[in-house]
Design an enzyme around this catalytic site. Structure first.
Site, short mmCIF file in Angstrom:
data_model
loop_
_atom_site.label_atom_id
_atom_site.label_comp_id
_atom_site.label_asym_id
_atom_site.label_seq_id
_atom_site.Cartn_x
_atom_site.Cartn_y
_atom_site.Cartn_z
N HIS A 197 0.80 -1.23 0.00
CA HIS A 197 0.00 0.00 0.00
C HIS A 197 0.83 1.28 0.00
O HIS A 197 0.44 2.28 -0.58
CB HIS A 197 -1.00 -0.02 1.15
CG HIS A 197 -2.21 -0.84 0.81
ND1 HIS A 197 -2.42 -2.09 1.34
CD2 HIS A 197 -3.21 -0.63 -0.07
CE1 HIS A 197 -3.52 -2.60 0.82
NE2 HIS A 197 -4.02 -1.73 -0.03
N ARG A 304 -10.09 5.14 -1.55
CA ARG A 304 -9.60 4.32 -0.42
C ARG A 304 -9.69 5.19 0.83
O ARG A 304 -8.90 6.10 1.00
CB ARG A 304 -8.13 3.93 -0.63
CG ARG A 304 -7.88 2.83 -1.64
CD ARG A 304 -6.41 2.47 -1.61
NE ARG A 304 -6.12 1.28 -2.39
CZ ARG A 304 -5.73 1.30 -3.67
NH1 ARG A 304 -5.58 2.45 -4.30
NH2 ARG A 304 -5.48 0.16 -4.30
N ARG A 340 -15.14 3.39 -0.91
CA ARG A 340 -15.00 2.05 -0.34
C ARG A 340 -14.99 2.15 1.18
O ARG A 340 -14.28 2.99 1.74
CB ARG A 340 -13.69 1.41 -0.82
CG ARG A 340 -13.51 0.01 -0.29
CD ARG A 340 -12.28 -0.65 -0.83
NE ARG A 340 -11.07 -0.07 -0.29
CZ ARG A 340 -9.85 -0.45 -0.66
NH1 ARG A 340 -9.70 -1.38 -1.58
NH2 ARG A 340 -8.79 0.09 -0.13
N GLU A 435 -12.36 -9.64 -4.96
CA GLU A 435 -10.92 -9.74 -4.75
C GLU A 435 -10.53 -11.02 -4.00
O GLU A 435 -9.39 -11.20 -3.62
CB GLU A 435 -10.37 -8.49 -4.07
CG GLU A 435 -11.10 -8.03 -2.84
CD GLU A 435 -10.58 -6.71 -2.27
OE1 GLU A 435 -9.54 -6.20 -2.74
OE2 GLU A 435 -11.21 -6.20 -1.33
N ARG A 469 1.34 -10.14 -0.81
CA ARG A 469 1.73 -9.04 -1.70
C ARG A 469 2.84 -8.17 -1.14
O ARG A 469 3.41 -7.34 -1.83
CB ARG A 469 0.50 -8.19 -2.08
CG ARG A 469 -0.19 -7.52 -0.94
CD ARG A 469 -1.60 -7.06 -1.32
NE ARG A 469 -1.68 -5.67 -1.70
CZ ARG A 469 -2.82 -4.99 -1.81
NH1 ARG A 469 -3.98 -5.58 -1.59
NH2 ARG A 469 -2.83 -3.73 -2.15
C1 PEP Z 1 -7.09 -4.40 -4.74
O1 PEP Z 1 -6.98 -5.29 -3.89
O2 PEP Z 1 -6.81 -4.56 -5.95
C2 PEP Z 1 -7.57 -3.06 -4.35
C3 PEP Z 1 -7.92 -2.17 -5.26
O3 PEP Z 1 -7.61 -2.77 -3.04
P1 PEP Z 1 -6.32 -2.52 -2.12
O4 PEP Z 1 -5.11 -2.42 -3.02
O5 PEP Z 1 -6.56 -1.26 -1.38
O6 PEP Z 1 -6.29 -3.72 -1.27
MG MG Z 2 -7.88 -5.00 -1.99
#
Ligand code: PEP
Ligand code: MG
Length: 578
Positions: A197, A304, A340, A435, A469
């Protein structure tokens, strides 16, 4: 500047594009990130003043906790904090820190830490158990002092005169929102992936970043001169004058290309064969909305909201949120704004919320366990909905029970507002993020309960492939072109269409021209990405022929590995350039 030391090149993951060069600001990881930098003779008095302020702030903090504990648990339990106050006022600790600061001319938090470490190591060797236990008191108190010092730097109280390149093992989103952007050139981290993030934040701020370097914090020394190539994921330590010149030219070329992208903003976003594509912006706050969002793009595809909480390091009030959402609604010329609901957890942590697992109490799971927080946000969004085309979206939906619960709470909040005679848009649209692999499998069932979908490819890839990630050690397995990802995306677009639900892609794939081509070929007609990425995406869409792209996708669907799929997409894009 370039000096006589040898140029060294490190290769990492290109995370945020751009080129920059400047001095390093190193954050050593000693429980908390402690910067190390040299100070001038004149700077000594400033450092002493910072130290004094931090000691006073820490004293107030400890006294406050002592009084709270004393009231709730009793006087005996609070005695420990008297011991902490004694550590804090220990003359030796203070004078030795000042001595180190004056003699070595290094910043005060680093000097303090050197002295504290010396004391801790000494106490550890002592036989006497009582004295040995004092180690934890010293650790606790010193962490508070350091937090006060480092927190001040990160909140804009930067005491270095120059803009710096931040070098750290890792950077959390809450740290990233605290950095003073005016003093920031770039980011370099040992760990992290392209969809961490803080990386997403640096992309939207146009701050170059290279992550996943494994041992950059060992190789880079305080005050080294560095150059970051965020396009290729390269970091130069002590770059030569030639390297700097060469990169200044490359940076200028990129600027020129970006200018041509900007000129195209007045044109329609459609492929050569006339398929129009909706392009929306991902934002983190109302401050992100620029003129191009108001005039050239189709709204906000993903707001976000976590940043509001991270900046505060706590829970913002309904009023604070209402103002933020209203400001976004008013500044988007009546275009859709998809807000969101809170996606806290994973790498986004707030004081007092300690679930750092991506599989734990994150996002909608956290909200359904903390209804006051959830309801406060829903009220604020609903109240703001009369000022624009606000829509609401839940993150991390895994199944219909969860969705039903979220919708139930949402309806309850609507009822409450009705009974309080507070205005809101009764027809506000509700969407779910797709997701999780489970959401892909049952997307037809979810479709019955929402108005639209948005695909979070960042998490979809993470959960589909079981690849954290954030973890640089497995980043090679984080493959947006893996056949499983392609098949999942195809299912999502086909099912959304047959269930007549609009679908947008708001993960980072949408902001990369190669993957944007893949998404459009697979069926996406709406993409949402960081504002800084949108002009380039628009440029490539206008060069594509959807018919040709579909043929390419048919071929890609027959391949069994990510790498050849990626290569064919790169070749497709290269051909568009000529
Ligand atoms: C995602 O998971 O692709 C998304 C847009 O949300 P975030 O990156 O904030 O988890
Ligand atoms: Mg996400």
């Amino acid at each position: 500047m370039a000096n006589n030391s040898k140029e060294v090149v490190l290769k990492g993951i290109p995370a945020s594009p751009g080129i920059c060069h400047g001095f390093a600001m190193l954050f050593a990881q000693i429980n908390i990130d402690i910067p190390v930098y040299d100070i001038s003779e004149d700077g000594i008095s400033i450092e002493k003043e910072r130290f004094e302020k931090a000691i006073i702030a820490t004293r107030e903090e400890i006294i406050q906790i002592r009084d709270q504990v004393s009231n709730s648990l009793g006087k005996d339990e609070a005695l420990i904090f008297d011991a902490h106050l004694m550590v804090l006022e220990d003359n030796a600790l203070i004078t030795e820190t000042i001595q180190h600061l004056e003699q070595n001319k290094q910043n005060v938090e680093y000097s303090f830490n050197v002295v504290v470490e010396r004391y801790i190591n000494f106490f550890k060797t002592i036989e006497d158990e009582y004295l040995r236990e004092r180690v934890s008191d010293i650790k606790d108190v010193s962490r508070r002092v350091l937090n006060n010092l480092v927190g001040a730097i990160k909140n804009g109280g930067q005491s270095t005169q120059h803009s710096r390149i931040i070098v750290s093992e890792d950077i959390t989103p809450s740290q990233a929102v605290g950095f003073d952007k005016n003093n920031l050139l770039g980011f370099i981290t040992d760990s992290g992936g392209a969809t961490s993030h803080f990386v997403i934040m640096s992309r939207s701020l146009k701050i170059p970043a290279v992550v996943g370097l494994h041992n950059a914090t060992e190789k880079i020394k305080p005050n080294d001169y560095l150059l970051i190539d965020g396009y290729e994921g390269l970091v130069f330590i002590n770059p030569t004058t030639e390297t700097i010149k060469e990169y200044d030219q490359i940076a200028n070329k990129h600027l020129e290309i970006e200018r041509t992208f900007q000129e195209e903003l007045v044109e329609k976003t459609e492929t050569l064969d006339g398929q129009s594509i909706e392009l929306m912006a991902n934002i983190e706050s109302s401050n992100d909305i620029s003129e191009s969002v108001q005039n050239s793009f189709d709204g906000i595809g993903l707001f976000r909201t976590e940043s509001i909480y991270l900046k505060k390091n706590g829970m913002p009030s309904e009023e604070e949120q209402f103002e933020e959402y209203t400001s976004v609604a008013k500044n988007t010329n009546g275009k859709p704004v998809i807000i969101r609901t809170l996606d806290i957890g994973g790498d986004k942590l707030i004081n007092g919320v300690h679930d750092d697992s991506f599989l734990g109490l994150r996002a909608i799971r956290f909200c359904l366990e903390n209804l006051t927080i959830f309801k406060t946000q829903l009220r604020a969004i609903l109240r703001a909905s009369v000022f624009g085309d606000i829509r609401i979206m839940y993150p991390m939906i895994s199944g219909t029970e969860e969705l039903d619960k979220a919708n139930y709470i949402f309806n309850e909040v609507k009822e409450e507002l009705l009974s309080e005679k507070i205005a809101f848009n009764p027809d506000i649209q509700v969407g779910a993020m797709i997701e999780l692999p489970s959401a892909v499998s049952i997307i037809d069932l979810l479709a019955k309960k929402v108005d639209f979908f948005s695909v979070g490819t960042n998490d979809l890839i993470q959960y589909l492939m079981a690849v954290d990630r954030m973890d640089d050690r497995v980043s090679h397995l984080y493959q947006p072109t893996h056949p499983a990802v392609l098949r999942s995306l195809k299912t999502i677009f086909e099912q959304s269409e047959s269930n007549q639900k609009p679908v947008c892609v708001c993960g980072e794939m949408a902001g990369d021209p190669i993957y944007a081509a893949l998404l459009i070929g697979l069926g996406a007609r709406s993409l949402s990405a960081s504002i800084s990425r949108l002009p380039e995406i628009k440029h490539y869409i206008r060069l594509m022929n959807l018919g040709e792209l579909k043929e390419l996708i048919n071929e890609l669907m027959t391949l069994d590995q990510a790498e050849p799929i990626e290569q064919k997409l790169i070749a497709f894009l290269e051909k568009l350039k000529h």
